[in-house]
Design an enzyme around this catalytic site. Structure first.
Site, PDB file in Angstrom:
ATOM      1  N   TYR A 141       0.806  -1.216   0.000  1.00 32.10           N
ATOM      2  CA  TYR A 141       0.000   0.000   0.000  1.00 32.10           C
ATOM      3  C   TYR A 141       0.844   1.272   0.000  1.00 32.10           C
ATOM      4  CZ  TYR A 141      -4.686  -1.929   0.847  1.00 32.10           C
ATOM      5  OH  TYR A 141      -5.894  -2.547   0.731  1.00 32.10           O
ATOM      6  N   LYS A 191       4.067 -15.083   1.226  1.00 31.00           N
ATOM      7  CA  LYS A 191       4.183 -15.707  -0.096  1.00 31.00           C
ATOM      8  C   LYS A 191       5.681 -15.938  -0.301  1.00 31.00           C
ATOM      9  CE  LYS A 191       2.519 -17.147  -4.055  1.00 31.00           C
ATOM     10  NZ  LYS A 191       1.675 -18.361  -4.194  1.00 31.00           N
ATOM     11  N   ASP A 223      -2.026 -18.030  -0.545  1.00 26.31           N
ATOM     12  CA  ASP A 223      -3.045 -18.700  -1.375  1.00 26.31           C
ATOM     13  C   ASP A 223      -3.630 -19.905  -0.638  1.00 26.31           C
ATOM     14  OD1 ASP A 223      -0.507 -19.827  -1.630  1.00 26.31           O
ATOM     15  OD2 ASP A 223      -0.675 -20.231  -3.777  1.00 26.31           O
ATOM     16  N   ASP A 247      -5.804  -7.274   3.811  1.00 23.32           N
ATOM     17  CA  ASP A 247      -6.996  -6.642   3.265  1.00 23.32           C
ATOM     18  C   ASP A 247      -7.877  -7.699   2.604  1.00 23.32           C
ATOM     19  OD1 ASP A 247      -8.731  -4.560   2.354  1.00 23.32           O
ATOM     20  OD2 ASP A 247      -7.816  -4.772   0.373  1.00 23.32           O
ATOM     21  N   ASP A 251     -11.689  -9.603   4.098  1.00 24.40           N
ATOM     22  CA  ASP A 251     -12.997  -9.612   3.422  1.00 24.40           C
ATOM     23  C   ASP A 251     -13.490 -11.051   3.311  1.00 24.40           C
ATOM     24  OD1 ASP A 251     -13.008  -6.845   3.022  1.00 24.40           O
ATOM     25  OD2 ASP A 251     -13.714  -7.020   0.951  1.00 24.40           O
TER      26      ASP A 251
HETATM   27  C1  IPM Z   1     -10.125  -1.771   4.385  1.00 24.57           C
HETATM   28  C2  IPM Z   1     -10.499  -1.059   3.114  1.00 24.57           C
HETATM   29  C3  IPM Z   1      -9.417  -0.052   2.791  1.00 24.57           C
HETATM   30  C4  IPM Z   1      -8.126  -0.808   2.603  1.00 24.57           C
HETATM   31  C5  IPM Z   1      -9.734   0.838   1.570  1.00 24.57           C
HETATM   32  C6  IPM Z   1     -11.028   1.594   1.734  1.00 24.57           C
HETATM   33  C7  IPM Z   1      -8.602   1.781   1.261  1.00 24.57           C
HETATM   34  O1  IPM Z   1     -10.674  -1.984   2.081  1.00 24.57           O
HETATM   35  O2  IPM Z   1      -9.987  -1.074   5.422  1.00 24.57           O
HETATM   36  O3  IPM Z   1     -10.004  -2.991   4.373  1.00 24.57           O
HETATM   37  O4  IPM Z   1      -7.870  -1.324   1.520  1.00 24.57           O
HETATM   38  O5  IPM Z   1      -7.358  -0.880   3.559  1.00 24.57           O
HETATM   39 MG    MG Z   2     -10.601  -3.997   2.736  1.00 23.23          MG
END
Ligand code: IPM
Ligand code: MG
Length: 362
Positions: A141, A191, A223, A247, A251
């Site tokens: 990032y 990785k 992975d 990240d 999710d």
């Molecule tokens: C998260 C979000 C952020 C990230 C975005 C909104 C920049 O996806 O907090 O997981 O990628 O860190």
């Molecule tokens: Mg995110």
């Protein structure tokens, strides 16, 4: 006790969920006799509209002067033009970096009463109680160079995955410490079969494990980890990983709990010791299509407040009061749209917040 809290509602459903979380905070203040002074600021798209920048110096300074930060969510289609010079997300990243919030804690717990609202088989997700520790101010990032340029052969682009030894050590330290306080299992996700940065990460994790003989360290490729998270998620305790891997994996992991609307997070500026400065936010985004309709699930933001009380204010009983109130509300069959299932009672954002507040007060 008295605390100063910066509140950055942000965009989309951010203001709605933050309002409910603030009500919960005030209810805790009343019940336990604390004073929470709130300092509202702009971040993200609303800040771009107001001042042309997603994170103003004023907002950053205000956050630095507070004891903790509560954030809603940022972003929306209005600011999504790929050519745009400023993006709401830049504000969030700037704040994480500017406040030194390198350790992002994302707990995922599967609640028995929500097992039917997930898309996975009950026997797979039963008993899941894991914590992802995501490195938040380095890696892919933030690494430089990060740019796009024109060449005679076409456009060229670069992103960089860079880490110093110190950055890797401090995030792994958080992972080891938190694993030690839980079920003593740490999965370091990398990785290492491809990336140089991951090979150093793995090496440092192995070196540090001698300081933590009571913690079982396991290395896993990212992975394989993605696969294992939906195959046998209950086997994980604490996972620690690079910014972008974290990240993506969080999710995925959120789907174990049924909805992103359930998951809180803490972003800390140090090893958790009860008084660590931090920013607290739901892991979900600003959900523009749900905004302004009293639909959004405020639980992730409310649980983020519980994390604030626990990690920044050393108020464990108060944190538990919030967690118990939310559990009781779900046990009585109340749901928001995202976790709704047959026979349950559907509530809007405000009503869900109000029920949790009432249970804290009683
Ligand atoms: C998260 C979000 C952020 C990230 C975005 C909104 C920049 O996806 O907090 O997981 O990628 O860190
Ligand atoms: Mg995110």
């Amino acid at each position: 006790m008295e605390f100063d809290i910066a509140v950055l509602p942000g965009d989309g459903i951010g203001p709605e969920v933050t309002t409910e979380a603030v009500k919960v905070l005030q209810a805790v203040g009343e019940r336990f006799g604390h004073r929470f002074d709130l300092h509202k600021g702009l971040l993200g798209g609303c800040a771009i509209d107001a001042s042309g920048t997603a994170l103003s110096q004023e907002t950053l300074d205000m956050c630095k002067q507070c004891d903790a930060v509560l954030l809603g969510a940022v972003g929306g289609p209005k600011w999504d033009d790929p050519q745009a010079k400023v993006r709401p997300e830049d504000g969030l990243l700037g704040l994480r970096k500017g406040l030194g919030l390198f350790a992002n804690l994302r707990p995922v717990k599967v609640l028995p009463m929500l097992v039917d609202s997930t898309s996975l088989k009950p026997e797979v997700i039963k008993g899941v109680d894991l914590l992802v520790v995501r490195e938040l101010t380095g890696g892919l990032y933030f690494g430089q160079p990060k740019e796009q340029w024109q060449t005679p052969q076409g456009r060229q682009v670069v992103d960089t995955l860079a880490y110093s030894e110190a950055e890797i050590q401090r995030i792994l330290r958080v992972g080891f410490e938190l694993a030690r306080a839980r079920r003593k299992k740490l999965t370091s996700v990398d990785k290492a079969n491809v990336l140089e940065s991951s090979r150093l990460w793995r090496q440092i994790a192995t070196e540090m494990s001698t300081d933590y003989p009571d913690v079982e360290l396991q290395h896993m490729l990212v992975d394989a980890c993605a696969m294992r998270l939906i195959q046998r998620p209950a086997e994980f305790d604490v996972l620690v990983t690079e910014n972008m891997f974290g990240d993506i994996l969080t999710d995925e992991a959120s789907m174990l709990a049924g909805s992103m609307g359930m998951l809180p997070s803490a972003s800390l500026a140090g090893i958790p010791n009860g008084r660590t400065f931090g920013m607290y936010e739901p892991i979900h985004g600003s959900a523009p299509s749900r905004a302004g309709q009293n639909l959004a699930n405020p639980i992730a933001t409310i649980l983020s407040v519980a994390m604030m009380l626990r990690y920044s204010f050393e108020l464990e009983a108060e944190a538990q009061a919030i967690e118990n109130a939310f559990l009781a509300t779900l046990e009585q069959g109340y749901r928001t749209y995202d976790i709704m299932s047959e026979g349950k009672i559907k509530l809007g954002t405000k009503e869900m917040g109000e029920l949790i507040v009432q249970r804290i007060k009683s």
